[in-house]
Design a protein around this motif. Sequence first.
Motif, PDB file in Angstrom:
ATOM      1  N   MET A 190       1.164  -1.171   0.078  1.00 10.78           N
ATOM      2  CA  MET A 190       0.046   0.019   0.113  1.00 10.78           C
ATOM      3  C   MET A 190       0.880   1.273  -0.119  1.00 10.78           C
ATOM      4  SD  MET A 190      -3.416  -0.357   0.096  1.00 10.78           S
ATOM      5  CE  MET A 190      -3.833   1.065   0.821  1.00 10.78           C
ATOM      6  N   LYS A 191       1.906   1.235   0.858  1.00 14.37           N
ATOM      7  CA  LYS A 191       2.644   2.344   0.975  1.00 14.37           C
ATOM      8  C   LYS A 191       3.266   2.586  -0.306  1.00 14.37           C
ATOM      9  CE  LYS A 191       3.608   2.195   5.844  1.00 14.37           C
ATOM     10  NZ  LYS A 191       4.567   1.899   6.930  1.00 14.37           N
ATOM     11  N   CYS A 192       3.933   1.602  -1.078  1.00 17.03           N
ATOM     12  CA  CYS A 192       4.520   1.649  -2.343  1.00 17.03           C
ATOM     13  C   CYS A 192       3.824   2.127  -3.337  1.00 17.03           C
ATOM     14  CB  CYS A 192       5.176   0.255  -2.541  1.00 17.03           C
ATOM     15  SG  CYS A 192       6.030   0.340  -4.113  1.00 17.03           S
ATOM     16  N   THR A 193       2.604   1.787  -3.442  1.00 16.92           N
ATOM     17  CA  THR A 193       1.437   2.506  -4.116  1.00 16.92           C
ATOM     18  C   THR A 193       1.389   3.815  -4.108  1.00 16.92           C
ATOM     19  OG1 THR A 193       0.554   0.346  -4.717  1.00 16.92           O
ATOM     20  CG2 THR A 193      -0.726   1.982  -5.280  1.00 16.92           C
ATOM     21  N   VAL A 194       1.159   4.243  -2.834  1.00 14.72           N
ATOM     22  CA  VAL A 194       0.737   5.598  -2.467  1.00 14.72           C
ATOM     23  C   VAL A 194       2.006   6.454  -2.788  1.00 14.72           C
ATOM     24  CG1 VAL A 194       0.171   7.236  -0.439  1.00 14.72           C
ATOM     25  CG2 VAL A 194      -1.086   4.878  -0.626  1.00 14.72           C
ATOM     26  N   ASN A 195       3.103   6.116  -2.506  1.00 18.95           N
ATOM     27  CA  ASN A 195       4.314   6.876  -2.769  1.00 18.95           C
ATOM     28  C   ASN A 195       4.443   6.996  -4.092  1.00 18.95           C
ATOM     29  OD1 ASN A 195       4.874   7.155  -0.215  1.00 18.95           O
ATOM     30  ND2 ASN A 195       6.324   5.358  -0.094  1.00 18.95           N
ATOM     31  N   GLU A 196       4.224   6.037  -5.063  1.00 21.06           N
ATOM     32  CA  GLU A 196       4.244   6.009  -6.565  1.00 21.06           C
ATOM     33  C   GLU A 196       3.312   7.124  -6.972  1.00 21.06           C
ATOM     34  OE1 GLU A 196       6.377   5.100  -8.649  1.00 21.06           O
ATOM     35  OE2 GLU A 196       7.606   3.620  -7.580  1.00 21.06           O
ATOM     36  N   LEU A 197       2.137   6.993  -6.725  1.00 24.99           N
ATOM     37  CA  LEU A 197       1.142   7.778  -6.876  1.00 24.99           C
ATOM     38  C   LEU A 197       1.425   9.371  -6.603  1.00 24.99           C
ATOM     39  CD1 LEU A 197      -2.081   5.848  -6.257  1.00 24.99           C
ATOM     40  CD2 LEU A 197      -1.247   6.175  -8.321  1.00 24.99           C
ATOM     41  N   MET A 198       1.725   9.581  -5.460  1.00 16.68           N
ATOM     42  CA  MET A 198       2.184  10.754  -4.824  1.00 16.68           C
ATOM     43  C   MET A 198       3.213  11.514  -5.429  1.00 16.68           C
ATOM     44  SD  MET A 198      -0.039  11.822  -2.444  1.00 16.68           S
ATOM     45  CE  MET A 198       0.899  12.702  -1.645  1.00 16.68           C
ATOM     46  N   ASN A 199       3.972  10.653  -6.336  1.00 17.77           N
ATOM     47  CA  ASN A 199       5.150  11.246  -7.147  1.00 17.77           C
ATOM     48  C   ASN A 199       4.703  12.010  -8.151  1.00 17.77           C
ATOM     49  OD1 ASN A 199       7.419  10.142  -5.475  1.00 17.77           O
ATOM     50  ND2 ASN A 199       7.266   8.391  -6.717  1.00 17.77           N
ATOM     51  N   HIS A 200       3.379  11.984  -8.481  1.00 14.44           N
ATOM     52  CA  HIS A 200       2.810  12.783  -9.621  1.00 14.44           C
ATOM     53  C   HIS A 200       2.111  13.992  -9.110  1.00 14.44           C
ATOM     54  CE1 HIS A 200       2.974  10.047 -13.074  1.00 14.44           C
ATOM     55  NE2 HIS A 200       3.106   9.011 -12.143  1.00 14.44           N
ATOM     56  N   TYR A 201       2.210  14.342  -7.793  1.00 16.77           N
ATOM     57  CA  TYR A 201       1.693  15.505  -7.170  1.00 16.77           C
ATOM     58  C   TYR A 201       2.263  16.614  -7.661  1.00 16.77           C
ATOM     59  CZ  TYR A 201       0.224  19.110  -3.946  1.00 16.77           C
ATOM     60  OH  TYR A 201      -0.162  20.491  -3.604  1.00 16.77           O
ATOM     61  N   ASP A 202       1.796  17.375  -8.187  1.00 18.86           N
ATOM     62  CA  ASP A 202       2.285  18.813  -8.630  1.00 18.86           C
ATOM     63  C   ASP A 202       1.399  19.932  -8.315  1.00 18.86           C
ATOM     64  OD1 ASP A 202       3.301  20.924 -10.244  1.00 18.86           O
ATOM     65  OD2 ASP A 202       2.939  20.218 -11.977  1.00 18.86           O
ATOM     66  N   PRO A 203       1.924  20.812  -7.158  1.00 18.45           N
ATOM     67  CA  PRO A 203       1.150  21.881  -7.031  1.00 18.45           C
ATOM     68  C   PRO A 203       0.548  22.639  -8.213  1.00 18.45           C
ATOM     69  CG  PRO A 203       3.038  21.791  -5.699  1.00 18.45           C
ATOM     70  CD  PRO A 203       3.097  20.858  -6.718  1.00 18.45           C
ATOM     71  N   ALA A 204       1.255  22.612  -8.994  1.00 17.37           N
ATOM     72  CA  ALA A 204       0.728  23.695 -10.249  1.00 17.37           C
ATOM     73  C   ALA A 204      -0.506  22.850 -11.239  1.00 17.37           C
ATOM     74  CB  ALA A 204       1.973  23.968 -11.089  1.00 17.37           C
ATOM     75  N   ASN A 205      -0.582  21.645 -10.666  1.00 14.54           N
ATOM     76  CA  ASN A 205      -1.495  20.796 -11.368  1.00 14.54           C
ATOM     77  C   ASN A 205      -2.720  20.482 -10.541  1.00 14.54           C
ATOM     78  OD1 ASN A 205      -3.224  19.404 -13.169  1.00 14.54           O
ATOM     79  ND2 ASN A 205      -1.338  18.288 -14.215  1.00 14.54           N
ATOM     80  N   GLU A 206      -3.461  21.240 -10.287  1.00  7.17           N
ATOM     81  CA  GLU A 206      -4.787  20.882  -9.360  1.00  7.17           C
ATOM     82  C   GLU A 206      -5.555  19.897  -9.619  1.00  7.17           C
ATOM     83  OE1 GLU A 206      -6.982  24.243  -7.985  1.00  7.17           O
ATOM     84  OE2 GLU A 206      -5.142  25.410  -7.155  1.00  7.17           O
ATOM     85  N   GLU A 207      -5.919  19.560 -11.081  1.00 10.63           N
ATOM     86  CA  GLU A 207      -6.781  18.749 -11.558  1.00 10.63           C
ATOM     87  C   GLU A 207      -6.239  17.336 -11.330  1.00 10.63           C
ATOM     88  OE1 GLU A 207      -8.965  17.209 -15.503  1.00 10.63           O
ATOM     89  OE2 GLU A 207      -7.718  18.892 -15.578  1.00 10.63           O
ATOM     90  N   LEU A 208      -4.867  17.047 -11.502  1.00 14.44           N
ATOM     91  CA  LEU A 208      -4.284  15.796 -11.066  1.00 14.44           C
ATOM     92  C   LEU A 208      -4.420  15.340  -9.830  1.00 14.44           C
ATOM     93  CD1 LEU A 208      -2.467  13.522 -12.653  1.00 14.44           C
ATOM     94  CD2 LEU A 208      -0.583  14.830 -11.846  1.00 14.44           C
ATOM     95  N   TRP A 209      -4.163  16.427  -8.807  1.00  9.75           N
ATOM     96  CA  TRP A 209      -4.216  16.271  -7.609  1.00  9.75           C
ATOM     97  C   TRP A 209      -5.448  15.639  -6.952  1.00  9.75           C
ATOM     98  CZ3 TRP A 209      -1.974  14.422  -3.416  1.00  9.75           C
ATOM     99  CH2 TRP A 209      -2.665  14.719  -2.230  1.00  9.75           C
ATOM    100  N   TRP A 210      -6.673  16.501  -7.433  1.00  7.94           N
ATOM    101  CA  TRP A 210      -7.979  15.962  -7.067  1.00  7.94           C
ATOM    102  C   TRP A 210      -8.641  14.689  -7.747  1.00  7.94           C
ATOM    103  CZ3 TRP A 210     -11.940  15.861 -10.516  1.00  7.94           C
ATOM    104  CH2 TRP A 210     -11.955  16.717 -11.349  1.00  7.94           C
ATOM    105  N   ARG A 211      -7.764  14.370  -8.582  1.00  5.45           N
ATOM    106  CA  ARG A 211      -8.014  13.147  -9.281  1.00  5.45           C
ATOM    107  C   ARG A 211      -7.258  12.106  -8.476  1.00  5.45           C
ATOM    108  NH1 ARG A 211     -11.398  12.991 -13.437  1.00  5.45           N
ATOM    109  NH2 ARG A 211     -11.807  14.743 -14.679  1.00  5.45           N
ATOM    110  N   LEU A 212      -6.199  12.250  -8.160  1.00  6.11           N
ATOM    111  CA  LEU A 212      -5.218  11.334  -7.634  1.00  6.11           C
ATOM    112  C   LEU A 212      -5.496  10.964  -6.153  1.00  6.11           C
ATOM    113  CD1 LEU A 212      -2.398   9.775  -7.340  1.00  6.11           C
ATOM    114  CD2 LEU A 212      -1.425  12.058  -6.657  1.00  6.11           C
ATOM    115  N   PHE A 213      -6.140  12.138  -5.300  1.00  3.91           N
ATOM    116  CA  PHE A 213      -6.253  11.802  -4.056  1.00  3.91           C
ATOM    117  C   PHE A 213      -7.583  10.737  -3.666  1.00  3.91           C
ATOM    118  CE2 PHE A 213      -8.528  13.156  -0.068  1.00  3.91           C
ATOM    119  CZ  PHE A 213      -7.207  12.957   0.801  1.00  3.91           C
ATOM    120  N   PRO A 214      -8.507  10.878  -4.484  1.00 10.64           N
ATOM    121  CA  PRO A 214      -9.773   9.890  -4.152  1.00 10.64           C
ATOM    122  C   PRO A 214      -9.302   8.410  -4.276  1.00 10.64           C
ATOM    123  CG  PRO A 214     -10.517  11.548  -5.592  1.00 10.64           C
ATOM    124  CD  PRO A 214      -8.925  11.751  -5.453  1.00 10.64           C
TER     125      PRO A 214
END
Length: 371
Positions: free
Chosen positions: A301-325
């Motif tokens: 779970m941690k590995c998957t979450v970390n991989e997904l979180m690597n895509h977090y970009d403060p400049a790209n809000e849409e990616l974040w609110w799609r990633l978080f759910p």
Amino acid sequence: MNIGARIIKTGLSVTLALIVANLLHMQPAVLSAVAAVIAIQPSIMRSWKYVKEVTVTNIVGALFATLGFYLFGTQPVFIGIIVILTIAVNLKLGLNKSVNLSVLTVIAILTSNLHDSTLSTVANRFSLVAIGVISSFLINILVLPPKHDQRFYDSIRKLNEKLNTLLRLAPEKEISISTFKQEKNSLDKLYNKTRELFDLLNEEKRRMWVKDRQSFVRRIVIFRQALKVVQKEISLFEKIEKHLNKMVDISNKETQEVKDTVNELLQYQETIFLIYEGKIVPKAITNKDSKAKRKRIVSKMKCTVNELMNHYDPANEELWWRLFPIVNALIETENELEKLEILVVNYKLRRKLKKERIKSTFKNAIEQIEK
């Protein structure tokens, strides 16, 4: 042609009602048969509640019919008015489920010949309806008592099998919109059916004659948690299908991480069900193997979450609110599965210990007799 237990019990209830009415020389016996058909219920507890409710509604119907006869007569228009008033009063009293029998009592009384002996006719019609209701209640208890726990378990296993297939397909990004809607509707119907079965089962715990009540209540707790797991998995499926497919920036590596994590959770769930079914020997949660298994799942779970979180970009809000759910749904599903495992393992270990104690008691008793 599918003839289930409820159909058989309906036929037996009608038979019993007609036999009793004829033995007591009460006519028309068909009235008790109609009441028996209306009064059949899916569970013993609901049958008992229905008997209590019908007692009140039957009295209301008899009173309104008697008053209506003396005040208005038996013209069709006045019978219709009395029926309307009877329904309104029953609904006001919260007796929604047995309104039809109250109306049946009114119609049965007002369409009979009341001029000769009003009170005896009212009592006759009232008793005929009561015979039908009691016949249904007795048949429901004595003949093929409902086994809602097994029906619920079969239903939730079927629901899980469908979810397993959809959760494995969702990360592939190959489910069309029409297929998604169709499968989602099918899931909702199956979930609602499973939920109804759980509600029936949950009502049964208040029965006075439950065999091994403690074990029965523990199974209800397990089934409630299994429903929570299903809810989380349905939510996970919806979020993967809605958000993952639109995250165009996500790579195949992260998609594979999501697939692997989902597969890990589904295997975890299958293991829990196999423990409940007795196909896998339960081990205490403190056991080394159990700890290692849970540690592996949490690590994944941690590995998957970390991989997904690597895509977090403060400049790209849409990616974040799609990633978080997606991240949130994965974590919540794992947490609910962990709770389910604890409940199932503890339940099976208690049953095992209880059987060993009974076996030991019998063994000691036999030894004492031989001495």
